[in-house]
Design an enzyme around this catalytic site. Structure first.
Site, PDB file in Angstrom:
ATOM      1  N   ASN A 218      10.931 -53.680  32.165  1.00  0.00           N
ATOM      2  CA  ASN A 218      11.961 -54.490  33.206  1.00  0.00           C
ATOM      3  C   ASN A 218      12.622 -53.407  34.069  1.00  0.00           C
ATOM      4  O   ASN A 218      12.387 -52.314  33.850  1.00  0.00           O
ATOM      5  CB  ASN A 218      12.990 -55.089  32.402  1.00  0.00           C
ATOM      6  CG  ASN A 218      13.797 -54.235  31.477  1.00  0.00           C
ATOM      7  OD1 ASN A 218      14.387 -53.387  31.901  1.00  0.00           O
ATOM      8  ND2 ASN A 218      13.789 -54.120  30.092  1.00  0.00           N
TER       9      ASN A 218
ATOM     10  N   ASP B 289      12.359 -57.785  24.771  1.00  0.00           N
ATOM     11  CA  ASP B 289      12.291 -58.992  23.579  1.00  0.00           C
ATOM     12  C   ASP B 289      10.787 -59.160  22.839  1.00  0.00           C
ATOM     13  O   ASP B 289      10.836 -59.487  21.786  1.00  0.00           O
ATOM     14  CB  ASP B 289      12.626 -60.140  24.273  1.00  0.00           C
ATOM     15  CG  ASP B 289      14.124 -60.193  24.668  1.00  0.00           C
ATOM     16  OD1 ASP B 289      14.880 -59.661  23.627  1.00  0.00           O
ATOM     17  OD2 ASP B 289      14.469 -60.953  25.564  1.00  0.00           O
TER      18      ASP B 289
ATOM     19  N   LYS C  24      -8.041 -47.387  26.409  1.00  0.00           N
ATOM     20  CA  LYS C  24      -7.601 -48.231  27.704  1.00  0.00           C
ATOM     21  C   LYS C  24      -8.563 -49.137  27.730  1.00  0.00           C
ATOM     22  O   LYS C  24      -9.616 -49.216  27.440  1.00  0.00           O
ATOM     23  CB  LYS C  24      -7.665 -47.096  28.692  1.00  0.00           C
ATOM     24  CG  LYS C  24      -7.481 -47.843  29.946  1.00  0.00           C
ATOM     25  CD  LYS C  24      -7.955 -46.793  31.447  1.00  0.00           C
ATOM     26  CE  LYS C  24      -7.510 -47.670  32.702  1.00  0.00           C
ATOM     27  NZ  LYS C  24      -8.285 -46.786  33.863  1.00  0.00           N
TER      28      LYS C  24
ATOM     29  N   PHE D  28      25.894 -56.671  26.200  1.00  0.00           N
ATOM     30  CA  PHE D  28      25.656 -57.153  27.738  1.00  0.00           C
ATOM     31  C   PHE D  28      24.837 -58.253  27.649  1.00  0.00           C
ATOM     32  O   PHE D  28      24.193 -58.721  26.618  1.00  0.00           O
ATOM     33  CB  PHE D  28      25.071 -55.958  28.415  1.00  0.00           C
ATOM     34  CG  PHE D  28      25.901 -55.018  29.124  1.00  0.00           C
ATOM     35  CD1 PHE D  28      26.542 -53.978  28.504  1.00  0.00           C
ATOM     36  CD2 PHE D  28      26.355 -54.791  30.551  1.00  0.00           C
ATOM     37  CE1 PHE D  28      27.199 -53.117  28.717  1.00  0.00           C
ATOM     38  CE2 PHE D  28      26.906 -54.132  30.854  1.00  0.00           C
ATOM     39  CZ  PHE D  28      27.610 -53.149  30.311  1.00  0.00           C
TER      40      PHE D  28
ATOM     41  N   LYS E  11      25.674 -65.683  23.077  1.00  0.00           N
ATOM     42  CA  LYS E  11      25.255 -64.350  22.487  1.00  0.00           C
ATOM     43  C   LYS E  11      26.267 -63.767  21.913  1.00  0.00           C
ATOM     44  O   LYS E  11      26.012 -63.091  20.999  1.00  0.00           O
ATOM     45  CB  LYS E  11      24.620 -63.447  23.627  1.00  0.00           C
ATOM     46  CG  LYS E  11      23.386 -64.132  24.083  1.00  0.00           C
ATOM     47  CD  LYS E  11      22.784 -63.058  25.332  1.00  0.00           C
ATOM     48  CE  LYS E  11      21.562 -63.856  25.949  1.00  0.00           C
ATOM     49  NZ  LYS E  11      21.037 -63.173  27.046  1.00  0.00           N
TER      50      LYS E  11
END
Ligand code: PMT
Length: 401
Positions: A212, A281, A291, A327, A341
């Site tokens: 991310n 997650d 690869k 957060f 949360k």
């Protein structure tokens, strides 16, 4: 803490590292500080006053000015000590340490230190044997007893060719220790704070991963702000391009599983844990050791399995008195999702940011958040990530009181 417009009295004493002084001074000028410079007599053998005055746009105070007919009437040792927000000596020689430890006022710098009621930060730099000599160590102890910050030198190759402790730390370490000395809040002294930051990389094969856009800026700002406020800080960081100073313990991890192992292993030691990392997650159910080749495939699918939720695990095992802050990176129904949360992970505070809002969330230097307390209190804060970090720590200190 605002760093612009700080008044720094920068004293340079006579060690080889004095040649770095113009660069160090220039860094402060670029950060918007105002600098007065003092050169000891010995320092003039290593660095000329001219680049220092050219960069600071001010005269440089020299030993010859102390009690001189021309400038002595300005009583520079008193006026400079009163003008400064902080006094920094870098490099600080064994002689200056001795003078400071004994309260000697027979030089301009010695008299300034004696007259000063502001924070003083000393950066000893010298040959290792000189540093380790009991006389120098006793002088360092005496300076610390007077409330001066004495920063340990770095180890490495010294000017004399020997290898050992005694090098002047990097400019970044000098700046950070000065900001710390200037930070008015010391309400985290004696506390251990663990902060997580940055993304995780979940590898599909040796060259591809799921991640991310977290840059780590929010978490690193929290780590630094906690350290400024006196905490002993451990930063558990995913892959990020941000440097840290050696006084903040940095543990680098790549995957969510590695972050889980470090956080759960360190949980008991921490008074406050702040989970600012953007933890993946999911991870690939199977990661290929080689690869994966295109090999004429038109489509390619990967199956993902859930990673363990680190914050939830920490919440389940939270010892009495420990504060756990999470957060929430949200795109919709911000407060409702964050409150869920907060409860499900047994958090004490949750910081919710709208990651679709311009100037907030991933990558940028600013953030706009709501800090929600388990008791229901809500505070909205917008500003640089440093300012937001400070507000989160204010809320943490209030909650733990
Ligand atoms: O790094 P920057 O570029 O400065 O960006 C900052 C940020 C947007 C990454 C930061 O402000 C932020 O929001 N961090 C948390 C991102 C996130 O993972 O949010 P979440 O809503 O998915 O997770 C909720 C909480 O659970 C978080 O504290 C997270 O660290 C934690 N979590 C999530 C998943 C997981 N497997 N383990 C966890 O501990």
């Amino acid at each position: 803490m605002r760093k612009q417009n700080k008044k720094i009295l920068y004293a340079v004493s006579g060690g080889v590292a004095a040649y770095k002084a113009p660069d160090i001074l220039h860094g402060w000028i670029k950060q918007g500080c105002e600098i007065e410079t003092v050169l000891t007599k010995a320092a003039e053998a290593f660095v000329s006053p001219l680049p220092l005055s050219a960069l600071s746009k001010k005269r440089v105070w020299r030993e010859a000015d102390f009690l001189s007919a021309e400038y002595g009437w300005q009583i520079p040792h008193i006026s400079l000590a009163e003008w400064a927000d902080v006094i920094v000596v870098a490099p600080c020689t064994a002689n200056v340490l001795q003078s400071a430890a004994s309260g000697s006022a027979d030089t301009l710098l010695g008299a300034i230190l004696l007259a000063c009621r502001k924070p003083v930060v000393l950066f000893p730099a010298m040959n290792s044997n000189m540093l380790e000599h009991p006389a120098t160590q006793e002088n360092i102890e005496a300076c610390r007893k007077y409330g001066y910050t004495v920063v340990e030198p770095d180890a490495g190759i010294l000017a004399c060719g020997a290898e050992g402790k005694g090098r002047l730390p990097s400019a970044e370490t000098i700046y950070e220790n000065v900001w710390k000395a200037l930070c008015p809040k010391k309400d985290l002294s004696g506390k251990k704070v663990l902060v997580t930051a940055g993304p995780t990389h979940e590898y599909i094969d040796p060259v591809r991963y799921l991640s991310n856009p977290s840059s780590g800026k929010m978490g690193y700002a929290l780590a630094k702000a906690a350290w400024y406020r006196g905490a002993e800080v451990t930063l558990v960081t995913g892959p990020c391009n941000i440097e840290t100073i050696s006084q903040i313990e940095r543990i680098s991890v790549t995957t969510a599983e590695e972050m889980y192992n470090v956080c759960t292993g360190r949980q008991k030691e921490a008074d406050i844990i702040i989970k600012a990392a953007a933890v993946g997650d999911f991870r690939a159910a199977e990661s290929s050791a080689e690869k994966i080749k295109r090999g004429g495939k038109e489509e390619f699918s990967v199956s993902f399995v859930q990673n363990k939720d680190i914050a939830a695990e920490l919440g389940r095992n939270k010892p009495a008195g420990q504060l756990l802050i999470g957060f929430a990176a949200e795109t919709n129904d911000l407060l409702a999702n964050a409150e869920k949360k907060l409860l499900s992970k047994n958090l004490d505070l949750i910081v919710v940011n709208d990651v679709l809002q311009e100037g907030a969330g991933f990558g940028c230097d600013t953030n706009s958040v709501t800090i929600i307390s388990a008791g229901g209190d809500k505070i909205e804060v917008s500003g640089t990530k440093e300012e937001v970090a400070d507000a989160i720590l204010d809320a943490a200190v209030k909650k733990q009181a």
